[in-house]
Design a protein around this motif. Structure first.
Motif, short mmCIF file in Angstrom:
data_model
loop_
_atom_site.label_atom_id
_atom_site.label_comp_id
_atom_site.label_asym_id
_atom_site.label_seq_id
_atom_site.Cartn_x
_atom_site.Cartn_y
_atom_site.Cartn_z
N ILE A 266 0.83 -1.21 0.00
CA ILE A 266 0.00 0.00 0.00
C ILE A 266 0.86 1.26 0.00
O ILE A 266 0.37 2.37 -0.27
N ILE B 162 0.69 3.94 -2.65
CA ILE B 162 -0.24 5.05 -2.47
C ILE B 162 0.31 6.05 -1.45
O ILE B 162 0.43 7.24 -1.73
N HIS C 34 -5.66 5.39 -5.69
CA HIS C 34 -6.22 4.10 -5.26
C HIS C 34 -7.35 3.65 -6.18
O HIS C 34 -8.01 2.64 -5.90
N MET D 16 -5.27 4.94 4.71
CA MET D 16 -6.43 5.28 3.89
C MET D 16 -7.56 5.81 4.78
O MET D 16 -7.72 5.38 5.93
N GLN E 267 -12.32 5.73 1.66
CA GLN E 267 -11.47 5.15 0.62
C GLN E 267 -11.30 3.65 0.83
O GLN E 267 -11.41 2.85 -0.10
N MET F 146 -12.39 0.50 -1.55
CA MET F 146 -11.44 -0.52 -2.02
C MET F 146 -11.93 -1.92 -1.69
O MET F 146 -11.56 -2.88 -2.37
#
Length: 605
Positions: free
Chosen positions: A274, A277, A284, A316, A320, A324
């Motif tokens: 991750i 990001i 994302h 996140m 968000q 996801m």
């Protein structure tokens, strides 16, 4: 079987007039979930003071709280909690949970997951097309939306390197696509080295999916393979293990499924991947989260909701992270018009959350199936009438009459090729060990930290293939452990310190027609029986979870350095550096078999 399946919700094409009437106020909704904060995956906002109108198992509209005044609608008071779309897991293997699809649904719904995309390559490796179709029938009967990503790599390598029960050719895969509407993509193409090297069989399988407009899922290690892999048509992967390969994959046009697993297992790569990001500034928008593999116990405690919260902990926002976990997976497979958000006409797969984003209640197609973290009677009824697999699925362990499980003690000095286990258990090291003459094997074990590892072909397709090896760093204190879930051909893998206990373990697995067990002093101390294809239990997930919990306790007591799910990967002959199959020790990526022992002088030369 209960009608609580995804087919109990009418297609949108047959619902448009009614939904329009309800949304316009000309007809009453069936259900109103009142006084909620709606988590919008479209705009990634929390919308306070809302209510959701449901008709015919679909969302008619999201309105301001208090809008519905028709007394005929059922009312559920959300008491100001967050209401979110049901979670969508874009990559899982039902078989890893050790339960059937019908049983899997219980844990999934408790965790707010209402749709999964599963790759049934494990049962495909055991039973070929018949196994895949049996699981599809099971999935149709389950109270869960289940789609198939058709197994693409059965067997994982050539017949010269291992013996599998199945052989899914391009023609067979094409037939599955053509017969089953649930077959929406090609499952993870695990043989990434042959794909990038232009192997004819691998590319024929890719063509079977691409010619039908089906997306292709991937499985790749090594940044050097990314460009050729993407050029071959692969458009998602769950195997990004760090920031840099994750970034490469995104820029190659490949969707990322960030895999979150309990930290004690080999499947927790999300915190590293991750960072593409959080550190490199990637969007994302083409990133989802997935679980990949969960055993029955971990499935209950570490579901996709837990993975979403791990994404939050990694940086996140809740909106968000939930997107996801829901909309993004749906979008990847072209299902965002049906699931993953609160748009009008979408399935009413909904999850009520507490302020810690933990599921409290779940609606599946507008039916309340989990309330206050407990399954409802309607779900319990569906789970109590699980689909039964064909009789052939209960007879897949076929062993020769006599099997020697340990190698002969070398009479002179030799160099041994050994497998070095490394946490968490995905990658394995290749080490050479110089063995001088000794009185017995225990002397070698004490000096070098070794134990035996053996793979026994169990499909009845060979003359009783048995391969012997040595594990370094496995730290098994005594006794033996065994499993019929040796990825990916699912032969029986046994580790042990002596022939007698290894034989007890093998016979226990054979008697149960599959399973995972721990043996000490000639006695089975823990076992999870898996009679369906040597992979699945026919019990409820809560029962299997208790068996797995007991197995893990004995596994740890035995001293094993990697968890049993990592142990199951030791025969997986597509991941570096060295593996063991029923044909012998396999070097990866060279895809060459090497002997267990070589003369010391020859090795030195």
């Amino acid at each position: 079987m209960s009608s609580l399946t995804r087919f109990s919700v009418l297609p949108l094409s047959r619902m448009t007039r009614r939904l329009a009437d309800v949304a316009s106020g000309r007809a009453a909704p069936d259900l109103v979930i009142r006084d909620v904060r709606v988590l919008s995956t479209y705009s990634e906002r929390i919308l306070p003071g809302r209510e959701v109108w449901v008709a015919g198992g679909r969302i008619a509209a999201v309105k301001p709280a208090g809008s519905c005044r028709d007394g005929s609608a059922r009312i559920h008071d959300g008491k100001g909690a967050i209401l979110a779309p049901g979670l969508v897991d874009p990559h899982i293997h039902i078989e890893s949970s050790m339960v059937t699809a019908c049983a899997y649904a219980e844990a999934a719904l408790l965790n707010g997951t209402t749709t999964i995309f599963c790759d049934s390559h494990e049962i495909g490796n055991v039973m070929d097309v018949a196994g895949v179709e049996a699981m599809l029938e099971d999935a149709r009967a389950a109270p869960l939306s289940i789609f198939l990503t058709v197994p693409s790599t059965v067997p994982a390598t050539s017949p010269q390197l291992e013996t599998a029960g199945g052989d899914l050719t391009a023609e067979k895969i094409a037939g599955l696509f053509d017969r089953w509407p649930e077959a929406v993509a090609l499952g993870e193409k695990m043989d990434f080295v042959p794909v990038t090297m232009g192997d004819e069989r691998s590319h024929a399988i890719l063509a079977a999916a691409l010619e039908r407009g089906r997306p292709v899922s991937g499985h790749v290690y090594g940044r050097e393979f990314v460009a050729a892999y993407a050029a071959a048509g692969v458009t998602d992967t769950h195997e990004a293990i760090d920031r840099d390969i994750a970034d490469d994959l995104l820029e190659a046009g490949i969707w990322l499924f960030l895999r979150g697993g309990p930290p004690t297992t080999p499947w927790h790569s999300l915190p590293e991947a991750i960072r593409t990001i959080t550190e490199l500034g990637a969007s994302h928008k083409r990133i989802a989260v997935c679980t990949d593999d969960r055993d029955a116990e971990d499935l209950l405690h570490f579901g996709l909701d837990w993975v979403v919260r791990e994404a939050m902990r990694a940086g996140m926002s809740p909106e968000q992270a939930w997107s996801m976990g829901s909309l993004h997976g749906a979008t990847r497979f072209g299902q965002d018009g049906e699931i993953g958000g609160f748009g009008g006409g979408r399935r009413a797969d909904l999850v009520l959350l507490d302020d810690g984003h933990k599921p409290v209640s779940t609606w599946y197609g507008g039916e309340l199936v989990v309330e206050d973290r407990r399954i409802t009677p309607v779900l319990d009824q569906a789970l109590s009438a699980r689909w039964r697999y064909p009789e052939a699925a209960y007879h897949t362990v076929r062993l020769p009459a006599a099997v020697r499980l340990t190698p002969d003690l070398p009479a002179g000095p030799v160099t041994a090729h050994a497998i070095r286990t490394v946490l968490p258990g995905i990658l394995l090291g290749h080490v050479t060990v110089e063995l001088e003459p000794a009185q017995d094997w225990q002397a070698h074990f004490d000096r070098h930290g070794l134990c035996f590892v053996t793979v026994v072909e169990r499909h009845g397709k060979s003359a009783g293939n048995v391969a012997h090896g040595l594990l370094s760093g496995f730290t098994l204190k005594a006794g033996a452990v065994a499993s019929s879930v040796g990825h990916d051909s699912h032969n029986i893998i046994i580790a042990g310190t002596n022939e007698a206990d290894m034989q007890v373990a093998l016979q226990a697995v054979a008697a149960a027609q599959g399973g995972v067990c721990v043996v000490r002093d000639g006695r089975v101390t823990a076992m999870v029986p898996l009679p369906i294809a040597g992979l699945l239990s026919d019990k409820r997930v809560t029962e299997v979870a208790e068996e797995v919990k007991a197995l893990k306790a004995e596994w740890e007591k035995a001293g094993c350095s990697i968890p049993y799910m990592g142990f199951n990967l030791i025969p997986l002959s597509v991941i570096p550096e060295i593996r063991i199959t029923d044909k012998g020790l396999v070097l990866v990526p060279e895809m060459e078999i090497v002997p267990l022992f070589e003369p010391a002088a020859a090795a030195a030369a």
